[in-house]
Scaffold this motif. Structure first.
Motif, PDB file in Angstrom:
ATOM      1  N   ILE A  45       0.853  -1.197   0.000  1.00  0.00           N
ATOM      2  CA  ILE A  45       0.000   0.000   0.000  1.00  0.00           C
ATOM      3  C   ILE A  45       0.884   1.241   0.000  1.00  0.00           C
ATOM      4  O   ILE A  45       1.642   1.470   0.944  1.00  0.00           O
ATOM      5  N   GLN A  46       0.805   1.997  -1.083  1.00  0.00           N
ATOM      6  CA  GLN A  46       1.593   3.216  -1.185  1.00  0.00           C
ATOM      7  C   GLN A  46       0.675   4.422  -1.240  1.00  0.00           C
ATOM      8  O   GLN A  46      -0.553   4.285  -1.329  1.00  0.00           O
ATOM      9  N   GLY A  47       1.266   5.603  -1.212  1.00  0.00           N
ATOM     10  CA  GLY A  47       0.468   6.827  -1.247  1.00  0.00           C
ATOM     11  C   GLY A  47       1.126   7.887  -0.391  1.00  0.00           C
ATOM     12  O   GLY A  47       1.878   7.578   0.530  1.00  0.00           O
ATOM     13  N   ALA A  48       0.811   9.143  -0.691  1.00  0.00           N
ATOM     14  CA  ALA A  48       1.432  10.271   0.014  1.00  0.00           C
ATOM     15  C   ALA A  48       1.080  10.246   1.502  1.00  0.00           C
ATOM     16  O   ALA A  48       0.141   9.544   1.911  1.00  0.00           O
ATOM     17  N   LEU A 246      -1.076  -1.156  -4.449  1.00  0.00           N
ATOM     18  CA  LEU A 246      -2.237  -0.302  -4.282  1.00  0.00           C
ATOM     19  C   LEU A 246      -1.719   1.109  -3.999  1.00  0.00           C
ATOM     20  O   LEU A 246      -0.762   1.267  -3.249  1.00  0.00           O
ATOM     21  N   VAL A 247      -2.301   2.088  -4.649  1.00  0.00           N
ATOM     22  CA  VAL A 247      -1.881   3.474  -4.396  1.00  0.00           C
ATOM     23  C   VAL A 247      -3.078   4.261  -3.890  1.00  0.00           C
ATOM     24  O   VAL A 247      -4.162   4.235  -4.500  1.00  0.00           O
ATOM     25  N   VAL A 254      -6.519   4.856  -5.818  1.00  0.00           N
ATOM     26  CA  VAL A 254      -6.440   5.348  -7.199  1.00  0.00           C
ATOM     27  C   VAL A 254      -5.742   4.361  -8.123  1.00  0.00           C
ATOM     28  O   VAL A 254      -5.722   4.543  -9.335  1.00  0.00           O
ATOM     29  N   PHE A 255      -5.152   3.324  -7.537  1.00  0.00           N
ATOM     30  CA  PHE A 255      -4.531   2.297  -8.389  1.00  0.00           C
ATOM     31  C   PHE A 255      -4.522   0.970  -7.640  1.00  0.00           C
ATOM     32  O   PHE A 255      -4.291   0.916  -6.438  1.00  0.00           O
ATOM     33  N   GLU A 256      -4.737  -0.106  -8.385  1.00  0.00           N
ATOM     34  CA  GLU A 256      -4.535  -1.451  -7.852  1.00  0.00           C
ATOM     35  C   GLU A 256      -4.098  -2.329  -9.013  1.00  0.00           C
ATOM     36  O   GLU A 256      -4.767  -2.366 -10.049  1.00  0.00           O
ATOM     37  N   GLY A 257      -2.969  -3.002  -8.883  1.00  0.00           N
ATOM     38  CA  GLY A 257      -2.517  -3.859  -9.967  1.00  0.00           C
ATOM     39  C   GLY A 257      -1.151  -4.443  -9.688  1.00  0.00           C
ATOM     40  O   GLY A 257      -0.637  -4.357  -8.569  1.00  0.00           O
ATOM     41  N   SER A 258      -0.570  -5.032 -10.732  1.00  0.00           N
ATOM     42  CA  SER A 258       0.739  -5.675 -10.590  1.00  0.00           C
ATOM     43  C   SER A 258       1.853  -4.635 -10.641  1.00  0.00           C
ATOM     44  O   SER A 258       1.621  -3.467 -10.980  1.00  0.00           O
ATOM     45  N   GLN A 272       4.699   8.372  -9.589  1.00  0.00           N
ATOM     46  CA  GLN A 272       5.717   8.729  -8.574  1.00  0.00           C
ATOM     47  C   GLN A 272       6.026   7.553  -7.646  1.00  0.00           C
ATOM     48  O   GLN A 272       7.071   7.511  -7.010  1.00  0.00           O
ATOM     49  N   PHE A 273       5.077   6.616  -7.556  1.00  0.00           N
ATOM     50  CA  PHE A 273       5.278   5.473  -6.656  1.00  0.00           C
ATOM     51  C   PHE A 273       5.823   4.268  -7.409  1.00  0.00           C
ATOM     52  O   PHE A 273       5.841   3.159  -6.901  1.00  0.00           O
TER      53      PHE A 273
END
Ligand SMILES: Nc1ncnc2c1ncn2[C@@H]1O[C@H](COP(=O)(O)OP(=O)(O)OP(=O)(O)O)[C@@H](O)[C@H]1O
Ligand SMILES: [Mg+2]
Length: 279
Positions: A45-48, A246-247, A254-258, A272-273
């Motif tokens: 799980i990424q994100g600002a 996941l972002v 806003v994003f989920e994928g490989s 950016q991630f």
């Protein structure tokens, strides 16, 4: 509630959230987030900062209740469940909190013993507490620190104690909140090797919030080799196929994928991630 008997229970649904919304006064910390994890899967799980990573993990543990949405743990609906049911569910989950969350006034032994002695549903007989604590500390290569207190250890060692405490109950699911934040690159890699070691020796489902793309890259591409006692490059895309990224942005997913899909994103925020790593 009965958790699955063995961790090898691959493909079984471990965690599912549907339409989770969480508000604090004027802030929407999570906005209709869907999230699912199956046995043996890894989710990065990424994100600002402030995008909702920590609150998402805390909702998975029932430490925060969402305003809207549904949550299922091991297939059982937990939306609106009583604290007693959450206590039982937590017996099958481990967490490494963002700030480590060790109790400063307790010894390392007492810290690691805490979930065994305080989560009733764990059912650990008194005479098994010490051996289990020793085993968990040996797992993170800190078997010699039982009598110390957290302030006597380095930041990286405290993080390792946090991992020992997260896995001492032999959970099906381990949640790691920013386990490498504030660590030097070498210590960060040591911590990530322990995350992979736990995942690959016990086949635990793993959710990990992080600011470092390297952390996700490592979990997607490396496997813990028990015989060599080190990380090795995964063959045949084994870990990659079971790792999702996941972002989060302002409480939204806003994003989920490989990893490949993440690296192909042309979205300014998401890309950016996804710094591509040359090896
Ligand atoms: N207890 C609280 N009271 C009020 N607002 C909160 C609380 N906990 C979190 N928030 C807010 O919810 C949002 C999401 O916070 P969260 O801690 O999940 O972010 P994060 O993605 O983990 O950030 P970081 O990368 O800094 O750890 C933020 O706007 C935060 O200020
Ligand atoms: Mg956080």
């Amino acid at each position: 509630m009965t958790a699955p008997a063995a961790n090898g229970d691959q493909d079984r649904e471990v965690l599912r959230m549907e339409g989770i919304t969480l508000r604090f006064d004027h802030i929407t910390a999570l906005d209709r987030v869907d999230f699912a994890l199956r046995g043996g899967e890894t989710c990065i799980i990424q994100g600002a900062a402030g995008s909702g990573k920590t609150v998402l993990l805390k909702i998975a543990l029932g430490l925060i209740r969402p305003d809207e949405g549904h949550i299922y743990i091991f297939g059982k609906e937990m939306t609106g469940a009583h604290e007693q049911d959450w206590m039982e569910a937590r017996a099958a989950m481990g967490i490494l909190f963002q700030e480590g969350g060790l109790f400063d006034s307790m010894t390392i032994e007492e810290n690691v013993a805490y979930p065994l002695e305080n989560i009733k549903a764990v059912h650990c007989p008194r005479n098994e507490v010490r051996p289990r604590v020793e085993q968990a500390l040996q797992f993170v290569e800190l078997g010699h620190t039982l009598e110390k207190v957290p302030s006597e250890l380095s930041g990286g060692m405290r993080r390792r104690v946090g991992i020992a405490r997260a896995v001492v109950t032999r959970p099906q699911l381990v949640l790691y909140d920013s386990p490498t934040a504030g660590l030097d690159p070498i210590t960060a890699t040591t911590i990530m090797a322990l995350v992979a070691k736990e995942r690959d020796t016990r086949h635990t489902a793993t959710a990990l919030a992080t600011h470092r793309y390297q952390d996700g890259h490592l979990l997607a591409n490396y496997t813990w080799d028990a015989a060599q006692a080190r990380l090795v490059r995964s063959l045949g895309g084994g870990s990659a196929a079971r790792t999702r990224f996941l972002v989060m942005a302002d409480g939204r997913k806003v994003f989920e994928g490989s990893q490949d899909e993440l690296e192909s994103s042309t979205d300014e925020y998401i890309s950016q991630f996804a710094r591509r790593w040359k090896e």
